[in-house]
Design a protein around this motif. Structure first.
Motif, PDB file in Angstrom:
ATOM      1  N   THR A  26      51.192  40.946 -22.570  1.00  0.00           N
ATOM      2  CA  THR A  26      49.962  40.152 -22.456  1.00  0.00           C
ATOM      3  C   THR A  26      48.719  41.022 -22.389  1.00  0.00           C
ATOM      4  N   GLY A  27      48.890  42.318 -22.565  1.00  0.00           N
ATOM      5  CA  GLY A  27      47.721  43.196 -22.534  1.00  0.00           C
ATOM      6  C   GLY A  27      47.134  43.364 -21.152  1.00  0.00           C
ATOM      7  N   ALA A  28      47.933  43.101 -20.143  1.00  0.00           N
ATOM      8  CA  ALA A  28      47.427  43.200 -18.772  1.00  0.00           C
ATOM      9  C   ALA A  28      47.689  44.565 -18.160  1.00  0.00           C
ATOM     10  N   THR A  29      48.165  45.494 -18.958  1.00  0.00           N
ATOM     11  CA  THR A  29      48.437  46.827 -18.432  1.00  0.00           C
ATOM     12  C   THR A  29      47.136  47.571 -18.165  1.00  0.00           C
ATOM     13  N   ARG A  30      47.264  48.650 -17.413  1.00  0.00           N
ATOM     14  CA  ARG A  30      46.075  49.434 -17.085  1.00  0.00           C
ATOM     15  C   ARG A  30      46.404  50.906 -17.286  1.00  0.00           C
ATOM     16  N   PHE A  31      45.894  51.446 -18.368  1.00  0.00           N
ATOM     17  CA  PHE A  31      46.075  52.867 -18.652  1.00  0.00           C
ATOM     18  C   PHE A  31      44.821  53.623 -18.197  1.00  0.00           C
ATOM     19  N   VAL A  32      44.905  54.919 -18.223  1.00  0.00           N
ATOM     20  CA  VAL A  32      43.776  55.719 -17.715  1.00  0.00           C
ATOM     21  C   VAL A  32      42.494  55.370 -18.467  1.00  0.00           C
ATOM     22  N   VAL A 276      34.926  62.375 -13.885  1.00  0.00           N
ATOM     23  CA  VAL A 276      35.165  63.063 -15.160  1.00  0.00           C
ATOM     24  C   VAL A 276      36.434  62.475 -15.772  1.00  0.00           C
ATOM     25  N   LYS A 277      36.324  62.070 -17.024  1.00  0.00           N
ATOM     26  CA  LYS A 277      37.489  61.456 -17.683  1.00  0.00           C
ATOM     27  C   LYS A 277      37.749  62.118 -19.027  1.00  0.00           C
ATOM     28  N   TRP A 278      39.003  62.498 -19.209  1.00  0.00           N
ATOM     29  CA  TRP A 278      39.411  63.116 -20.474  1.00  0.00           C
ATOM     30  C   TRP A 278      40.582  62.340 -21.053  1.00  0.00           C
ATOM     31  N   ILE A 279      40.434  61.919 -22.291  1.00  0.00           N
ATOM     32  CA  ILE A 279      41.518  61.259 -23.008  1.00  0.00           C
ATOM     33  C   ILE A 279      41.872  62.154 -24.187  1.00  0.00           C
ATOM     34  N   GLU A 280      43.065  62.670 -24.175  1.00  0.00           N
ATOM     35  CA  GLU A 280      43.491  63.566 -25.257  1.00  0.00           C
ATOM     36  C   GLU A 280      43.519  62.806 -26.575  1.00  0.00           C
ATOM     37  N   ASP A 281      42.884  63.366 -27.598  1.00  0.00           N
ATOM     38  CA  ASP A 281      42.970  62.709 -28.907  1.00  0.00           C
ATOM     39  C   ASP A 281      44.157  63.272 -29.678  1.00  0.00           C
TER      40      ASP A 281
END
Lengths: 405, 289
Positions: A26-32, A276-281
């Motif tokens: 349902t898309g209710a997950t929570r990722f970083v 500070v937030k980093w999302i690896e591409d």
């Protein structure tokens, strides 16, 4: 769990409901990446474009002038590194610096960190950082690393062996190999892989001014380990660090170690008192995350005329890249291979040499299976080769060698 | 993986798109599906100063038969072509009466291209079908791939609309110099049963180097950003043992650019190899369809 009257409770044979599916579907997950606080800074890492080079200059002034760039951090600002330790005398300890300062040892190694409120601006700024390299000879394979006079990945070491362990020596093995009805000599190699989870590595760190605590949301398989490592590297008490692992979009071993980037995010948040937030591409994921499974097996196996394996001599080499992953070290693949090589087969005489070879490539992590796919390939191919040469059925030779119940 | 900064323009008509391109200059690019361009921009391997979005231009999404020709709008997606249900259109597209023929070799170059690289948002804007005179005064469709632009069916040619295309078609080749032109649709007249086609393409990061000899009677290919018509063999029958010679002859006078992606010599050799393979394929398709 089954709890039928008069019978002991058991999980065996029972359907187990997955608890995570409703949220995933349902898309209710929570990722970083679903988390963000006001004023969050986004880093872009300046990464090495060369596999091996000395750094004799780093110019960041132009990057600081790029609109939006707030901070540029280098090794002068964030010192320290990761030193994986293995309790073996044959293990050579190396330091994986958080940010490279004097040398780079693989493509993608982080050199500087550009922070802005927009990842776009951060990448614009990272482009403006100028690194003055003095390229050195690249060690690109295990053969090159082990050759006489090979350039060393780490100057402080005598060679490129980070681990060289002789295990399970057997005084009778040579004679068995020399007189056996059949001796199979073979070499097996496997290529380098990387995990490529749908969600790459990700980390969000923020300093809670009221509680005086650093909270780190990180996509990880080992949150407690991350907390200990952050505390150790940053030199702060462990109870000042809280690590939360939200939903994780795939790990496969890549996220059961602690990377430099997660620590740098925490260090920047602590230093700047800003989220500070980093999302690896995906580009970073391919080139700069941890790899695995680049291995070579030189084996000799002795069989009697009935197809029974009498002995095995295995020379195992693993290309572990430039550094030891933290905390498991680069010994994870060669040691796992050597200790579990026999698998389901009864082996009376066994000898193994396990080596971790440093090269100018990304470091390895315990990618899923950790050498089991390779040792299974080796053992099963040995069975197939022996069966063919002895004129036996491929199933029958396995049956004769399996560990009996 | 964030692109460098660029201007964004949305064109409402073909005329506006052309005007924007002329105004914004060489560093601007059209964008349609963007499935190739956008990743290149994210890697910062492509850095257009401006993007001209042509996806909202009306009247360019269609696959139909009209006046005896198959017409494919420039913004028709691969997915739309794959889902064509009209048997007449399918016949025109695939050159065969068999349904489900996307799994079979087809003499139609465009259908072959789709099969090799079908993407839900990919558009059909790269393939142009200029018409050339043939013996007996009959006009035959010829396919020429032109992949200079990743976002639209753009030709670096003389300004013009469909009429311009028709004029150029009579020369048997695409216009090569001058101001940009957007070709809004492709046309493919029915193919005779004896015709045989093939398609070869090699992609590199900076440019694509397609070749498209659509018939053993002649060959066209380009190796760089400018399409060229080959001066190679023009014979009714080509046998396997002469394909190598034919390929060598077809690249005579070809001087592709040298850049960081490939040397001129490499590109020339590549064209030769691909022409040889294409001729081989063409014969194979004829036998199987």
């Amino acid at each position: 769990m089954s709890t039928k009257p008069g019978q002991p409770a058991t999980w065996i044979g029972q359907p187990v409901l997955r608890v995570e599916d409703p949220a995933l579907l349902t898309g209710a997950t929570r990722f970083v990446d679903d988390l963000e606080s006001a004023g969050t800074l986004h880093p872009s890492f300046v990464r090495s474009s060369l596999a091996a080079a000395r750094i004799h200059g780093l110019r960041v002034e132009a990057a600081r002038r790029v609109p939006g760039v707030e901070v540029v951090l280098t090794a002068a600002d964030v010192e320290g590194g990761l030193r994986a330790v293995l309790n073996r005398p044959e293990f050579a300890i190396t330091t994986m610096p958080l940010l490279a300062s004097d040398a780079v040892r693989h493509v993608g190694e982080p050199i500087a960190m550009v922070l802005t409120e927009s990842r776009y601006a951060a990448e614009d700024g990272a482009e403006e950082v100028i690194v003055d390299y003095d390229p050195t000879q690249v060690v690109s394979s295990m053969e090159a690393a082990l050759a006489a006079g090979a350039p060393r990945v780490h100057d402080e070491l005598d060679d490129n062996l980070l681990l060289d362990v002789a295990m399970y020596d057997d005084a009778e093995l040579e004679e068995i190999l020399s007189v056996a009805a059949l001796t199979v000599d073979a070499t097996f190699t496997t290529g380098r892989v990387t995990a490529v989870p749908i969600e790459g590595r990700a980390s969000l760190a923020e300093w809670d001014r009221r509680e005086g605590r650093l909270t780190v949301y990180v996509s990880t398989q080992v949150p407690h380990l991350v907390r200990t490592t952050i505390a150790d590297v940053l030199g702060i008490p462990e109870d000042v660090v809280r690590v939360i692992a939200p939903d994780v979009g795939g790990g496969f071993g890549l996220k059961c170690v602690v990377g430099r980037e997660e620590l740098l995010v925490a260090a920047a948040a602590l230093r700047l008192r800003r989220p500070v937030k980093w999302i690896e591409d995906r580009q970073e994921n391919f080139t700069s995350s941890f790899h695995g499974h680049e291995q070579r097996y030189d084996v000799r196996a002795a069989f009697d005329a009935d197809g029974v394996m009498l002995g095995l001599d295995a020379n195992i080499s693993c290309d572990v890249g430039a550094y030891s992953c933290y905390p498991f070290s680069c010994g994870v693949e060669p040691l796992m291979a050597a200790t579990e090589m026999p698998g389901p087969y009864r082996l009376r005489h066994y000898r193994a040499r396990a080596r971790a070879v440093a090269t100018n490539k990304a470091p390895i992590a315990p990618y899923r299976g950790v050498s089991r796919p390779q040792i299974t390939l080796v053992m099963e191919r040995l069975m197939d080769i022996a069966a063919t040469r002895l004129g036996m059925d491929a199933v029958e030779i396995r049956r004769r060698n399996l560990i009996a119940a | 993986m964030k692109p460098a900064g660029f201007q964004y323009h949305r064109a409402a008509s073909v005329e506006e798109a052309i005007h924007l391109m002329e105004t914004l200059g060489e560093d601007a690019k059209f964008i349609a599906g963007g499935q190739s361009l956008v990743p290149m921009m994210n890697f910062r391997l492509a850095r257009p100063t401006a993007l001209i979005d042509i996806t909202r231009i009306p009247g360019l999404h269609h696959v139909k038969v009209e006046d005896g020709c198959l017409r494919i709008g420039a913004l028709t997606t691969h997915q739309a072509v794959e889902r064509v249900s009209d048997p007449v259109v399918l016949f025109r597209l695939l050159g065969t009466r068999a349904r489900g023929a996307l799994d079979r070799p087809s003499p139609h170059p465009h259908a072959r291209h789709l099969r090799r690289q079908s993407r839900s948002r990919g558009s059909c804007r790269r393939v142009v079908h200029p018409r050339t005179p043939s013996r007996g005064g009959r006009r035959r469709g010829r396919a020429l791939a032109y992949a200079h632009d990743l976002g639209s069916q753009l030709l670096r040619g003389v300004p013009g609309d469909r009429a311009g295309v028709q004029r150029d078609d009579r020369r048997g080749s695409l216009p090569l110099v001058g101001a940009p032109r957007l070709v809004p649709r492709t046309r493919s007249p029915p193919r005779r049963l004896c015709s045989r086609g093939c398609w070869g393409e090699v992609g590199s990061r900076g440019r694509r180097m397609p070749i498209g000899p659509d018939s053993p009677r002649g060959s066209r290919r380009h190796a760089g950003s400018i399409p060229r018509r080959g001066g190679g063999p023009d014979r009714r029958t080509i046998a396997h043992h002469v394909f190598d010679d034919a390929a060598r002859a077809s690249v005579q006078g070809l001087t592709p650019v040298s850049d960081v992606h490939a040397s001129s010599r490499h590109r020339r050799r590549l064209a030769e190899v691909l022409v040889c393979r294409a001729l081989d394929d063409a014969v194979g398709f004829g036998a199987s369809s």
